[in-house]
Design a protein around this motif. Structure first.
Motif, mmCIF file in Angstrom:
data_model
loop_
_atom_site.group_PDB
_atom_site.id
_atom_site.type_symbol
_atom_site.label_atom_id
_atom_site.label_comp_id
_atom_site.label_asym_id
_atom_site.label_seq_id
_atom_site.Cartn_x
_atom_site.Cartn_y
_atom_site.Cartn_z
ATOM 1 N N PRO A 140 48.831 68.978 10.708
ATOM 2 C CA PRO A 140 50.031 69.478 10.028
ATOM 3 C C PRO A 140 51.028 68.337 9.821
ATOM 4 O O PRO A 140 50.990 67.349 10.537
ATOM 5 C CB PRO A 140 50.603 70.510 11.002
ATOM 6 N N GLY A 141 51.920 68.529 8.868
ATOM 7 C CA GLY A 141 52.894 67.479 8.569
ATOM 8 C C GLY A 141 52.638 66.946 7.174
ATOM 9 O O GLY A 141 51.516 67.027 6.678
ATOM 10 N N ASP A 142 53.698 66.428 6.575
ATOM 11 C CA ASP A 142 53.615 66.065 5.174
ATOM 12 C C ASP A 142 54.400 64.779 4.935
ATOM 13 O O ASP A 142 55.597 64.716 5.233
ATOM 14 C CB ASP A 142 54.235 67.215 4.359
ATOM 15 N N MET A 196 58.626 63.806 5.039
ATOM 16 C CA MET A 196 59.193 62.744 5.869
ATOM 17 C C MET A 196 59.994 61.756 5.029
ATOM 18 O O MET A 196 61.014 61.240 5.460
ATOM 19 C CB MET A 196 58.073 62.005 6.618
ATOM 20 N N ILE A 197 59.531 61.480 3.822
ATOM 21 C CA ILE A 197 60.254 60.546 2.959
ATOM 22 C C ILE A 197 61.578 61.167 2.508
ATOM 23 O O ILE A 197 62.622 60.523 2.523
ATOM 24 C CB ILE A 197 59.398 60.190 1.709
ATOM 25 N N LEU A 198 61.525 62.435 2.135
ATOM 26 C CA LEU A 198 62.710 63.061 1.537
ATOM 27 C C LEU A 198 63.785 63.419 2.554
ATOM 28 O O LEU A 198 64.951 63.584 2.206
ATOM 29 C CB LEU A 198 62.286 64.313 0.763
ATOM 30 N N GLY A 199 63.396 63.570 3.808
ATOM 31 C CA GLY A 199 64.396 63.831 4.833
ATOM 32 C C GLY A 199 64.819 65.285 4.889
ATOM 33 O O GLY A 199 64.237 66.157 4.239
ATOM 34 N N ALA A 254 65.708 67.923 1.914
ATOM 35 C CA ALA A 254 64.717 68.318 0.910
ATOM 36 C C ALA A 254 64.437 69.814 0.905
ATOM 37 O O ALA A 254 64.319 70.445 1.950
ATOM 38 C CB ALA A 254 63.433 67.556 1.163
ATOM 39 N N VAL A 314 61.864 72.971 -0.492
ATOM 40 C CA VAL A 314 60.413 73.118 -0.598
ATOM 41 C C VAL A 314 59.943 72.582 -1.954
ATOM 42 O O VAL A 314 58.904 71.910 -2.060
ATOM 43 C CB VAL A 314 60.033 74.605 -0.418
ATOM 44 N N LEU A 360 57.398 65.765 -5.048
ATOM 45 C CA LEU A 360 57.020 64.423 -4.601
ATOM 46 C C LEU A 360 55.518 64.365 -4.281
ATOM 47 O O LEU A 360 54.855 63.367 -4.560
ATOM 48 C CB LEU A 360 57.850 64.011 -3.375
ATOM 49 N N VAL A 388 51.340 57.509 12.064
ATOM 50 C CA VAL A 388 51.041 58.887 12.476
ATOM 51 C C VAL A 388 52.335 59.712 12.468
ATOM 52 O O VAL A 388 52.368 60.840 11.975
ATOM 53 C CB VAL A 388 50.382 58.912 13.872
ATOM 54 N N MET A 389 53.406 59.123 13.014
ATOM 55 C CA MET A 389 54.665 59.869 13.101
ATOM 56 C C MET A 389 55.181 60.249 11.722
ATOM 57 O O MET A 389 55.776 61.304 11.541
ATOM 58 C CB MET A 389 55.748 59.042 13.810
ATOM 59 N N ARG A 390 54.994 59.377 10.735
ATOM 60 C CA ARG A 390 55.531 59.708 9.413
ATOM 61 C C ARG A 390 54.445 60.175 8.458
ATOM 62 O O ARG A 390 54.702 60.356 7.274
ATOM 63 C CB ARG A 390 56.328 58.533 8.854
ATOM 64 N N ARG A 391 53.232 60.328 8.967
ATOM 65 C CA ARG A 391 52.106 60.832 8.163
ATOM 66 C C ARG A 391 51.826 59.933 6.961
ATOM 67 O O ARG A 391 51.651 60.411 5.836
ATOM 68 C CB ARG A 391 52.357 62.273 7.690
#
Lengths: 316, 505
Positions: A34-36, A40-43, A46, A48, A54, A277-280
């Protein structure tokens, strides 16, 4: 010679299969987690829809099989893709971290071997003596100490209090080779001390086994000087388990001494992987895992080859 | 006692008139230890704290906020001329602005940059719904025409809507060319971001005040170094290796205060904590149950668990901190310690059937997790069956986009410059706050003209917020950073900035 060549070819074939399996498994695991990266980039601001937009621009919404096929074909041509966060190709990101990790590993393993080999040999040779007991106790202590704790103690003592070393980082802009290496000394000591414990115990155990062998008794009975008995006959025959554990330690360190790198703020492979990994950062996760797995496989291969070199009786 | 930079900051604000570039001392360097590597340097795309902290030295906006949160001209030559119907904003541009590639800033660059902002930035997209056209109406004049009145426009043009040369605009951005007092020299991911004083910089007129007013690069080199481990940042600044260190553990305060090398910097009201509720699907679609959540929680205990030291937090349910011009108590009627009895009544009245209340939290931010643990206890005392789901932050941000996956997520945010810019008022933000009352109150606010009318509309919006209870705002927190004692003229800020800051001996 023929049998050695066939062993090498067989091992190389196996390595290829392993690498293909690693490419597939890492791709699947990364996508199932899970995670996208877009989120992470948009903060936190963001919505949905922003995230979906993006994802589309980054090509993350393409069918998974299409993404896999593209990745495998590109990887086969040596292109591991572009980092979603760092703005550089994955191979450049790995190359940028490799110097830190390679030299940190080298220094750490040199420190570990420099401590473990002589102490392990002396400890085995003087089995049951005070020296042996101290060596065993200290090695137990060293193996129990977390490297991050030792790292923080070293920082407090040698960087903050005494000011002899930098606390962290890798030298900053324009730092020369010597400066960069200077930043590796404290973390190398932290890792070297912790890793020396395992190598010391293996060295001691291997030497104890060998020193009780008949051929050692025979060498002594022939009047051979003790130094020659230990260094020439005992140590050479004890080297295989020692090489194995040193090889494993190198493989572990090269794949990233994550905690130590984090504590010392070093831009090594471990930090690169964990941050990815943390920021995918999918391409970087896949790329670093692939390269690290490749290094692991290669080191195992080299260790096997060393077995043959050290003891020609070994057949793999 | 907290006596240091926070209180003295305003006293050392610089008085720098519009002047040509004055070269900083040769070899002068300021090193900042940040919490990690930024996701990108494209702040239009990624308006997160770390990206903004670094890129504000490279890029500039048309306006900038002063210490009171009021917009002042930065790349604009003056405040916009607004038509009587409030639908046309004519913005004069400064004529002395040069990009880092030595090209002069033109109205064409400004329109192209703003157009990009309306396409890729979340707030820009929200503004785009109100914007009819953005046009260059002169070499140094831009005109924005609106479809409807839009009160926060100038505030939005003060953050993230940075101006870049039209020729460098791309997606993804590969050239980072701005107008700021520092230019990008080199970025080595996970090692450093090296900025150098921009020799072609002409500071804006006016006294330095917050992010607004005069700016000048006082050091030749400004380096941001990612140091992910908080304890290492503490040791680094104490050892003198870093001149400034971001986001430090509160436990480091005493050591910093006792140091001869560095000193603590407390950023007052640097952010706020909230429990955001899912209004579209699940247990909390019933407003009575959202009110029950709010009444069940004891904000004092939640903030104390999360931030430990009372000097570092303030219990405050309002949308803005007391220090803000937008602060208001309108609509607030739940005591800080909660009202457990009322919460239990609301649960009974709503006929709560015991469906688990799924709370998303993360241990990646320990204060977030600690708050969740205390909230779990209080909510269970009220009668909720709580299912605390702990994951890493990346998983949480992904899962909260799934309508069916959660009921509450815990988060922290920074204060926006305008009430309507609170994320929660965006209907598509996770939580999906959309009620007729809120839509009407928001529309009234957006079309309000004049300071008093805006204030009244903001109060009405906050009152509606408490009626609908889309989130439970727990309180505001201060954060701890540290600065070398050699730094001069440093002004504590949520996005710490290092123009006008010099390094003494």
């Amino acid at each position: 010679m023929g049998s050695v060549t066939s062993v090498i070819l067989r091992r190389l074939g196996g390595m290829l299969v392993v690498m293909l399996a690693i490419v597939t498994v890492t791709f699947v695991i990364v996508r199932l987690t899970p995670g996208d990266p877009a989120a992470m980039i948009l903060g936190d601001q963001a919505t949905v829809q922003d995230i979906a937009d993006l994802r589309e621009r980054m090509g993350l919404d393409r069918p998974i099989l299409e993404q896999y096929a593209t990745y495998v074909l590109d990887a086969a041509q040596g292109d591991l893709g572009q980092s979603l966060f760092l703005g550089v190709p994955v191979l450049d990101a790995i190359a940028g971290s490799a110097e830190t990790t390679i030299f940190l590993t080298l220094f750490a393993i040199l420190i570990a071997v420099a401590i473990a080999l002589p102490v392990g040999i002396i400890s085995a040779y003087k089995r049951g003596s005070v020296i042996d007991q101290i060596a065993v106790a200290v090695s137990m202590l060293a193996s129990s100490v977390p490297s991050f704790w030792l790292g923080l103690i070293l920082i407090q003592t040698f960087a903050v209090s005494l000011g002899w070393f930098p606390t962290s980082g890798y030298g900053g802009p324009g730092a020369g080779f010597a400066t960069r290496m200077g930043h590796l000394l404290l973390p190398a000591v932290a890792l070297g001390v912790v890793n020396s414990a395992l190598i010391l115990r293996f060295t001691r155990a291997a030497m104890l086994d060998v020193l009780s062998e008949d051929y050692i008794r025979t060498a002594r009975a022939k009047g051979m000087v003790e130094k020659r008995v230990v260094m020439r006959h005992a140590l050479k025959n004890a080297l295989i388990p020692i090489i194995t554990v040193v090889g494993l330690s190198v493989a572990l360190l090269i794949s990233g001494a994550v905690v130590t790198e984090t504590v010392f703020g070093l831009p090594g492979i471990g930090n690169l992987t964990v941050n990815a990994v943390m920021r995918r950062d999918y391409p970087v996760i896949q790329g670093t895992l692939l390269v690290v797995a490749g290094v692991y496989v290669l080191i195992n291969f080299l260790v096997d080859m060393l077995y043959i070199l050290v003891d020609p009786r070994v057949r793999l | 006692m907290i006596g240091f930079l926070t209180t003295s900051a305003c006293a050392v604000a610089l008085l720098i008139g519009t002047a040509a570039f004055a070269a900083p001392p040769a070899g002068s360097k300021l090193t900042v230890a940040t919490i990690g590597e930024p996701a990108t340097l494209d702040v239009q795309l990624s308006p997160v704290i770390l990206v903004q902290e670094i890129t504000q030295h490279i890029f500039e906006t048309l306006f900038a906020l002063d210490t009171s949160g009021v917009a002042k001209p930065l790349l604009a030559a003056a405040m916009p001329e607004v038509s009587a119907d409030g639908l046309t904003y004519v913005i004069p541009l400064r004529q002395d602005v040069t990009f880092h590639n030595d090209a002069p800033m033109t109205a064409q660059d400004v329109t192209a940059s703003l157009m990009r902002w309306t396409k890729i930035n979340s707030k820009g997209k929200a503004a785009a719904a109100y914007i009819d056209t953005i046009e260059a109406t002169g070499d140094h004049e831009v005109t924005i025409r609106l479809k409807e009145r839009f009160a926060p426009l100038v505030a939005m043009l003060s953050q993230y809507s940075v101006i870049m040369p039209e020729s460098t605009l791309a997606d993804p951005l590969v050239e980072f060319v701005g107008t700021g007092p520092f230019r990008l020299e080199e970025r080595r991911p996970d090692q450093y971001i090296d900025l150098r004083a921009f020799e072609g910089y002409t500071p804006p007129a006016g006294e330095a005040d917050g992010y607004a007013g005069a700016r000048e690069a006082m050091v030749e080199q400004l380096v941001f170094t990612p140091v992910p481990d908080a304890n290492t940042r503490v040791e680094g600044v104490l050892a003198g290796q870093y001149d400034y260190a971001d986001s430090l553990p509160i436990s480091a305060f005493d050591r910093l205060e006792a140091s001869d090398v560095a000193e603590p910097v407390v950023l007052k009201d640097s952010g706020w904590m909230s429990l955001n509720m899912n209004m579209k699907e699940g247990v909390l679609t019933d407003v009575r149950l959202r009110q029950a959540v709010a009444n069940a929680l004891n904000s004092n205990d939640l903030m104390a668990a999360a931030f430990d030291d009372p000097g570092f937090f303030t219990v405050n349910g309002a949308l803005f901190p007391e220090s803000s011009t937008w602060y208001s108590t309108a609509g607030m009627d739940i005591p800080a310690e909660g009202d457990m009895e009322h919460a239990q009544e609301l649960l009974k009245e709503a006929g709560y059937d015991g469906t688990p209340l799924r709370i998303l939290t993360t241990r990646q931010y320990e204060f977030n997790y600690k708050m969740a643990q205390v909230a779990e206890v209080y909510l269970e005392m009220a009668g909720f069956d709580v299912d605390l789901q702990v994951s890493d932050w990346a998983t949480l941000t992904s899962r909260r986009g799934d309508l069916a996956a959660w009921d509450i997520f815990i988060t922290n945010s920074v204060f926006p410059p305008d009430p309507s810019m609170h994320n929660t008022f965006t209907a598509s933000y996770p939580g999906w706050y959309e009620t007729p009352g809120k839509d009407a109150a928001l529309a009234s606010y957006l079309s309000a003209v004049g300071e008093d009318a805006q204030k009244d509309a903001a109060d009405a919006l906050q009152t509606q917020f408490f009626t609908d209870m889309p989130i439970f705002k727990v309180g505001d927190f201060n954060s701890l950073s540290a600065a070398s004692k050699k730094l001069q003229n440093l002004e504590p800020a949520v996005w710490p900035f290092f123009w006008n800051v010099s390094v003494g001996n």
